[in-house]
Write a protein that holds these residues in place. Structure first.
Motif, PDB file in Angstrom:
ATOM      1  N   PHE A 224       0.832  -1.195   0.000  1.00  6.97           N
ATOM      2  CA  PHE A 224       0.000   0.000   0.000  1.00  6.97           C
ATOM      3  C   PHE A 224       0.869   1.248   0.000  1.00  6.97           C
ATOM      4  O   PHE A 224       1.990   1.244   0.503  1.00  6.97           O
ATOM      5  N   LEU A 225       0.324   2.303  -0.559  1.00 12.84           N
ATOM      6  CA  LEU A 225       0.969   3.596  -0.573  1.00 12.84           C
ATOM      7  C   LEU A 225       0.086   4.559   0.220  1.00 12.84           C
ATOM      8  O   LEU A 225      -1.126   4.586   0.030  1.00 12.84           O
ATOM      9  N   ALA A 226       0.691   5.334   1.128  1.00 13.96           N
ATOM     10  CA  ALA A 226      -0.058   6.313   1.919  1.00 13.96           C
ATOM     11  C   ALA A 226       0.331   7.712   1.473  1.00 13.96           C
ATOM     12  O   ALA A 226       1.515   8.014   1.290  1.00 13.96           O
ATOM     13  N   SER A 227      -0.669   8.574   1.305  1.00 16.16           N
ATOM     14  CA  SER A 227      -0.422   9.978   0.969  1.00 16.16           C
ATOM     15  C   SER A 227      -1.135  10.855   1.991  1.00 16.16           C
ATOM     16  O   SER A 227      -2.227  10.530   2.456  1.00 16.16           O
ATOM     17  N   CYS A 228      -0.508  11.990   2.363  1.00 15.04           N
ATOM     18  CA  CYS A 228      -1.162  12.944   3.257  1.00 15.04           C
ATOM     19  C   CYS A 228      -1.243  14.298   2.564  1.00 15.04           C
ATOM     20  O   CYS A 228      -0.470  14.588   1.648  1.00 15.04           O
ATOM     21  N   SER A 229      -2.183  15.132   3.031  1.00 13.44           N
ATOM     22  CA  SER A 229      -2.510  16.348   2.287  1.00 13.44           C
ATOM     23  C   SER A 229      -2.885  17.483   3.225  1.00 13.44           C
ATOM     24  O   SER A 229      -3.194  17.272   4.405  1.00 13.44           O
ATOM     25  N   ASN A 230      -2.883  18.685   2.669  1.00 14.36           N
ATOM     26  CA  ASN A 230      -3.378  19.861   3.394  1.00 14.36           C
ATOM     27  C   ASN A 230      -4.871  19.770   3.704  1.00 14.36           C
ATOM     28  O   ASN A 230      -5.386  20.593   4.456  1.00 14.36           O
ATOM     29  N   ASP A 231      -5.562  18.794   3.116  1.00 16.29           N
ATOM     30  CA  ASP A 231      -6.997  18.665   3.388  1.00 16.29           C
ATOM     31  C   ASP A 231      -7.275  17.917   4.688  1.00 16.29           C
ATOM     32  O   ASP A 231      -8.434  17.688   5.038  1.00 16.29           O
ATOM     33  N   GLY A 232      -6.221  17.518   5.416  1.00 17.01           N
ATOM     34  CA  GLY A 232      -6.398  16.858   6.698  1.00 17.01           C
ATOM     35  C   GLY A 232      -6.652  15.369   6.615  1.00 17.01           C
ATOM     36  O   GLY A 232      -7.070  14.757   7.603  1.00 17.01           O
ATOM     37  N   THR A 233      -6.373  14.745   5.480  1.00 22.39           N
ATOM     38  CA  THR A 233      -6.633  13.312   5.339  1.00 22.39           C
ATOM     39  C   THR A 233      -5.371  12.551   4.941  1.00 22.39           C
ATOM     40  O   THR A 233      -4.436  13.116   4.372  1.00 22.39           O
ATOM     41  N   VAL A 234      -5.399  11.256   5.249  1.00 22.45           N
ATOM     42  CA  VAL A 234      -4.419  10.299   4.744  1.00 22.45           C
ATOM     43  C   VAL A 234      -5.191   9.299   3.886  1.00 22.45           C
ATOM     44  O   VAL A 234      -6.235   8.787   4.312  1.00 22.45           O
ATOM     45  N   LYS A 235      -4.690   9.024   2.712  1.00 25.15           N
ATOM     46  CA  LYS A 235      -5.330   8.038   1.839  1.00 25.15           C
ATOM     47  C   LYS A 235      -4.396   6.848   1.655  1.00 25.15           C
ATOM     48  O   LYS A 235      -3.219   7.021   1.310  1.00 25.15           O
ATOM     49  N   LEU A 248      -8.328   8.074   5.851  1.00 25.44           N
ATOM     50  CA  LEU A 248      -8.259   8.341   7.280  1.00 25.44           C
ATOM     51  C   LEU A 248      -8.392   9.843   7.472  1.00 25.44           C
ATOM     52  O   LEU A 248      -7.647  10.616   6.877  1.00 25.44           O
ATOM     53  N   THR A 249      -9.325  10.253   8.325  1.00 27.11           N
ATOM     54  CA  THR A 249      -9.647  11.679   8.454  1.00 27.11           C
ATOM     55  C   THR A 249      -9.492  12.120   9.890  1.00 27.11           C
ATOM     56  O   THR A 249      -9.892  11.424  10.817  1.00 27.11           O
ATOM     57  N   MET A 250      -8.914  13.323  10.078  1.00 23.83           N
ATOM     58  CA  MET A 250      -8.782  13.911  11.404  1.00 23.83           C
ATOM     59  C   MET A 250      -9.234  15.355  11.331  1.00 23.83           C
ATOM     60  O   MET A 250      -8.581  16.191  10.709  1.00 23.83           O
ATOM     61  N   LEU A 251     -10.385  15.659  11.924  1.00 20.61           N
ATOM     62  CA  LEU A 251     -10.881  17.027  11.967  1.00 20.61           C
ATOM     63  C   LEU A 251     -10.747  17.552  13.382  1.00 20.61           C
ATOM     64  O   LEU A 251     -11.262  16.948  14.329  1.00 20.61           O
ATOM     65  N   SER A 291     -10.203   5.247  15.440  1.00 21.75           N
ATOM     66  CA  SER A 291     -10.235   6.592  16.023  1.00 21.75           C
ATOM     67  C   SER A 291      -8.800   6.994  16.340  1.00 21.75           C
ATOM     68  O   SER A 291      -8.104   6.278  17.078  1.00 21.75           O
ATOM     69  N   PRO A 292      -8.321   8.099  15.804  1.00 23.87           N
ATOM     70  CA  PRO A 292      -6.904   8.439  15.979  1.00 23.87           C
ATOM     71  C   PRO A 292      -6.586   8.940  17.379  1.00 23.87           C
ATOM     72  O   PRO A 292      -7.439   9.497  18.071  1.00 23.87           O
ATOM     73  N   GLN A 293      -5.342   8.744  17.799  1.00 25.40           N
ATOM     74  CA  GLN A 293      -4.842   9.357  19.022  1.00 25.40           C
ATOM     75  C   GLN A 293      -4.127  10.642  18.629  1.00 25.40           C
ATOM     76  O   GLN A 293      -3.320  10.672  17.690  1.00 25.40           O
ATOM     77  N   ILE A 294      -4.413  11.729  19.350  1.00 23.87           N
ATOM     78  CA  ILE A 294      -3.830  13.035  19.049  1.00 23.87           C
ATOM     79  C   ILE A 294      -2.773  13.359  20.091  1.00 23.87           C
ATOM     80  O   ILE A 294      -3.030  13.295  21.292  1.00 23.87           O
ATOM     81  N   LEU A 295      -1.594  13.700  19.642  1.00 30.79           N
ATOM     82  CA  LEU A 295      -0.491  14.113  20.515  1.00 30.79           C
ATOM     83  C   LEU A 295      -0.217  15.578  20.208  1.00 30.79           C
ATOM     84  O   LEU A 295       0.438  15.907  19.216  1.00 30.79           O
ATOM     85  N   LEU A 296      -0.736  16.457  21.046  1.00 26.36           N
ATOM     86  CA  LEU A 296      -0.708  17.884  20.759  1.00 26.36           C
ATOM     87  C   LEU A 296       0.671  18.482  21.047  1.00 26.36           C
ATOM     88  O   LEU A 296       1.264  18.232  22.101  1.00 26.36           O
ATOM     89  N   HIS A 297       1.183  19.263  20.116  1.00 24.11           N
ATOM     90  CA  HIS A 297       2.421  20.014  20.263  1.00 24.11           C
ATOM     91  C   HIS A 297       2.092  21.509  20.232  1.00 24.11           C
ATOM     92  O   HIS A 297       1.049  21.921  19.720  1.00 24.11           O
ATOM     93  N   ALA A 298       3.020  22.303  20.750  1.00 26.24           N
ATOM     94  CA  ALA A 298       2.794  23.753  20.772  1.00 26.24           C
ATOM     95  C   ALA A 298       3.094  24.404  19.426  1.00 26.24           C
ATOM     96  O   ALA A 298       2.597  25.486  19.137  1.00 26.24           O
ATOM     97  N   GLN A 299       3.913  23.742  18.600  1.00 26.79           N
ATOM     98  CA  GLN A 299       4.314  24.320  17.321  1.00 26.79           C
ATOM     99  C   GLN A 299       4.129  23.299  16.211  1.00 26.79           C
ATOM    100  O   GLN A 299       3.863  22.121  16.454  1.00 26.79           O
ATOM    101  N   CYS A 300       4.313  23.763  14.991  1.00 24.43           N
ATOM    102  CA  CYS A 300       4.201  22.924  13.799  1.00 24.43           C
ATOM    103  C   CYS A 300       5.045  21.654  13.926  1.00 24.43           C
ATOM    104  O   CYS A 300       6.203  21.709  14.346  1.00 24.43           O
TER     105      CYS A 300
END
Length: 773
Positions: A224-235, A248-251, A291-300
């Motif tokens: 499989f090939l995974a791509s990520c985008s500015n639209d907030g998804t991984v395909k 895979l979507t994360m809003l 359901s994704p796990q979110i690991l919040l950072h202060a910066q990009c």
């Protein structure tokens, strides 16, 4: 095993934003399992031993941000991609082996391919719309994959038995009618054995709703090939065709996070992404509910990197690389995890509130703005004026700061842009390639990461990616104020010189550190000497002990904090009257300067007091005994480390630059070789600083010191080498510096000064002589 991913380690060096990382084998003779090599916004390369956290800095420094890293299969070589459009090849000892030149714009992505008997290959993607295949055996270009839509990310799918290299590429797309179109996944083959023929097998366009930012092979069997985008998804896609299987979507808000990097963990159980709004997001592909796990950072979070032990690392714009694990034995102590979470929460809160009273008080005063020069036309800085934070813009023509307005956390300038409601609509002007200026607006919401809004603006208008930092800074500093003009080329940092030299310019700062093997013994001696004076209270001794423990704890050194009370003890010691009592404090101070927290921007006020005290101590001419050598040597080491240490100490040194060079002039004839080496190192680091901060002019004091050093004929080989490289680096910084150096007739001294020394010094002298012509 942990059910969730938890913080394991936090590692930092100089506070520069970390753009990318790769994994290298641990050096022989260490107990580490591997190293994480990082590339920074400032162009440096730093390797961290895991799990020790021991730091190894490469002497080589790129002229611009390191934007991509990769390594070969055995870790004997690694590769860097840079904003200067050059791909570089290094061995494991950080020696530059080759430079691969062919791209016209910044390198954005790298991937290594092992072709077995057909050789080793490197694939590079660039903002110039191409991907290139390089044969590493002879550094030759094999083929170019053309006609992509702006920035290109690359992924290697393998080399088959017929000598065909299989590659997937993704593109960022083009702006059409206020939307991004044409962003595509492409599947290619390249004949790397005989013909170099390129075939485009499949193209899948526009199935993301925004630019494609990264690609990787996905579990369970790399089919499989995974791509990520500015639209907030991984395909997740079929690797052979690029067709989508799963999304895979994360809003996290009304605006989806821009996903910059995607990777799979080495146990092939999870997909991990880094996002520009400060998220790291993990999907467990084995779970029934994804359901994704979110690991919040202060910066990009610029990049995510899988690690050999099953963990993964995040590369953040705050200058920290963080390791996450779901192995209980490797989870960081609870206090460290809670401190990090609190720091993230506080940082995010501050972004929405504007500067605090303490932060405003620490800003440089507006009525003294003439003491600070801008780095370039349009440079923006924040000052304190009548208790209010104001933003000012540098005018190179008038050599003055122009006030543009108050810095606030909110305003009433709300509105709708492209059908979306925003808390702020910020005016900004963009130079157009055909001439003229386009007046545009940036939409920004309170609490949103400025990099998210900046990237959205760049994508909407297809601007060069190197403007990201400038636009994000503008959003953060000047919400609601008149915008600057962002030119197509005006903010691009200078790249490599037209002529390539081996020693010039200086690749990066040097330091006087503390060897790990002798750290405990050395610090124990410093503590014993200070306590012997009997001038510290019991509580002072406790603070001193904790400070020394922090400096010696290599495994947690880069994530630890230095307390204000500990720094206060050191400042107190510098006020003692006897020189013999002061120099141990100088020794301690020059070591503390290398700690990331101690030299951070928040510590500027502290070092702005310590540096003048050190200058005053060094100016005393009646010192006798061991202190007569120790004080000048340690003072020069302190200044050198201050320039290397971090933004707070660096600015304090720079603001006292004239006084430092004045006291340094008196020390040129020193009969002690350690003083001479420290003096040469200060010249070296000063030249590095000037080159990184265009507009800084120290020629009237710097060049006379260099002239006296070169004329003395007493400086040892390394000290002479550093002085020559400092001279050449400063001359290369500007035409004015070159003119001032020639007015001092320095070209007549460089080769003469090098003649008693070895081949490296003589070669450096020839390079300096060449740049003076």
């Amino acid at each position: 095993m942990q059910a969730n991913w938890e913080l394991s380690q936090s590692l930092t060096c100089d506070g520069q934003g970390i753009r990318c990382a790769c994994v290298l084998p641990a050096p022989d003779g260490t107990a580490d399992g591997f190293q994480i090599l990082t590339g920074t916004q400032g162009g440096s390369l730093v390797a961290y031993g895991i799990p020790s956290g021991n730091l190894e800095s490469s002497a080589y420094r790129h002229d611009n941000a390191v934007t991509a890293l990769a390594t070969n299969a055995t870790g004997t070589h690694y590769f860097t991609g840079c904003k200067d459009a050059v791909v570089r090849v290094f061995d494991a000892q950080h020696n530059l082996i080759a430079q691969l030149k062919g791209h016209d714009k910044a390198v954005t992505s790298l991937a290594y391919a092992d072709g077995g008997k057909d050789g080793e290959f490197l694939i590079s993607g660039s903002w110039d719309g191409t991907a290139k295949i390089w044969r590493l055996a002879n550094s030759s270009l094999v083929a170019t994959l053309p006609n992509h839509e702006n920035s290109v990310c690359v992924c290697v799918q393998g080399v088959d038995t017929g000598g065909m290299l299989h590659i997937a590429t993704g593109s960022a797309g083009l702006a059409q009618n206020n939307t991004i179109q044409g962003h595509s996944i492409r599947i290619w083959t390249v004949d790397v054995r005989i013909t170099s023929d390129v075939k485009l097998l499949h193209t899948v366009a526009n199935d993301h709703d925004g630019p494609i930012r990264d690609l990787c092979l996905a579990p369970p069997d790399a089919s499989f090939l995974a791509s990520c985008s500015n639209d907030g998804t991984v395909k997740l896609r079929v690797a052979e065709t690029g067709d989508v299987l799963t999304t895979l979507t994360m809003l996290t808000s009304s605006h989806p996070p821009m996903l910059l990097s995607v990777a799979t963990t080495t146990d092939q159980s999870c997909v991990v992404v880094g996002a520009e709004d400060g998220h790291a997001v993990v999907w467990d592909l084995s779970a029934t509910e994804r359901s994704p796990q979110i690991l919040l950072h202060a910066q990009c979070v610029w990049s995510v990197v899988p690690l050999p032990n099953g963990d993964f690392a995040t590369c953040s714009d705050d200058g920290v690389i963080r390791i996450f694990t779901h192995c209980t034995e490797r989870v960081a102590p609870l206090a460290e995890r809670e401190a990090w979470e609190a720091e993230v929460a506080a940082t995010l809160q501050k972004k929405s509130n504007g500067p605090s009273a303490e932060e405003i008080a620490a800003l440089p005063r507006w009525d003294q703005n003439y003491e600070k020069r801008g780095r370039s036309e349009g440079d923006v800085r924040v000052f304190q004026k009548n208790g209010v934070a104001i933003a000012a813009q540098w005018s190179a023509a008038s050599q003055t700061w122009i006030e543009v307005g108050q810095v606030t956390g909110s305003n009433e300038n709300t509105g709708t842009l492209n059908g979306v409601q925003y808390d702020h609509l910020l005016p900004i002007e963009v130079d157009q390639s055909g001439g003229g200026v386009a007046k545009l607006q940036i939409g920004y919401n309170n609490g949103e990461n400025p990099f998210v809004a900046a990237q959205r603006f760049i994508d909407d208008h297809v601007l060069p990616q190197h403007h990201l930092q400038d636009i994000a800074n503008y959003i953060q500093q000047r919400v609601g104020q008149q915008g600057p003009t962002i030119g197509n080329d005006s903010t691009v940092a200078s790249g490599s010189p037209m002529v390539s030299y081996e020693y010039l310019p200086a690749p990066g700062y040097k330091q006087f550190g503390l060897p790990v093997k002798t750290a405990s013994t050395t610090l124990a001696k410093v503590k014993s000497k200070i306590i012997e004076f009997g001038l510290l209270s019991d509580i002072d001794v406790e603070h001193l002990t904790h400070l020394l423990d922090t400096l010696s704890a290599s495994s947690r050194y880069h994530s630890s904090k230095i307390l204000d009370e500990e720094l206060a003890v050191m400042e107190k010691m510098l006020s003692w009257q006897q020189p013999s009592q002061v120099f141990p404090a100088l020794d301690l101070a020059r070591l503390v300067l290398l700690h990331p927290d101690a030299a951070s921007r928040e510590r500027y006020g502290y070092w702005s007091r310590v540096v003048p005290k050190t200058i005053a101590i060094m100016a005393i001419e009646s010192v006798e005994g061991p202190a007569a050598v120790a004080i000048p040597m340690l003072g020069l080491r302190l200044f050198s480390n201050g320039l290397k240490g971090g933004p707070g100490s660096c600015e304090a040194i720079a603001n006292n630059g004239d006084a430092i060079l004045e006291v340094t002039t008196r020390l040129v004839p020193s009969s002690n070789k350690n003083v001479r080496l420290a003096l040469a190192t200060l010249l070296y680091n000063t030249a590095c600083y000037v080159r990184s901060n265009p507009g800084t002019d120290i020629s009237d004091k710097f060049f006379p010191i260099v002239s006296n050093v070169l004329s003395s004929k007493t400086y040892e080989e390394e000290a002479t080498f550093r002085t020559l490289v400092a001279l050449g680096t400063l001359v290369m910084a500007s035409s004015d510096a070159k003119e001032a150096a020639n007015a001092s007739f320095l070209s007549s001294k460089v080769e003469m000064a090098a003649s008693p020394h070895g081949s490296a010094v003589k070669a450096a002298a020839k390079e300096v002589y060449a740049v003076l012509q």
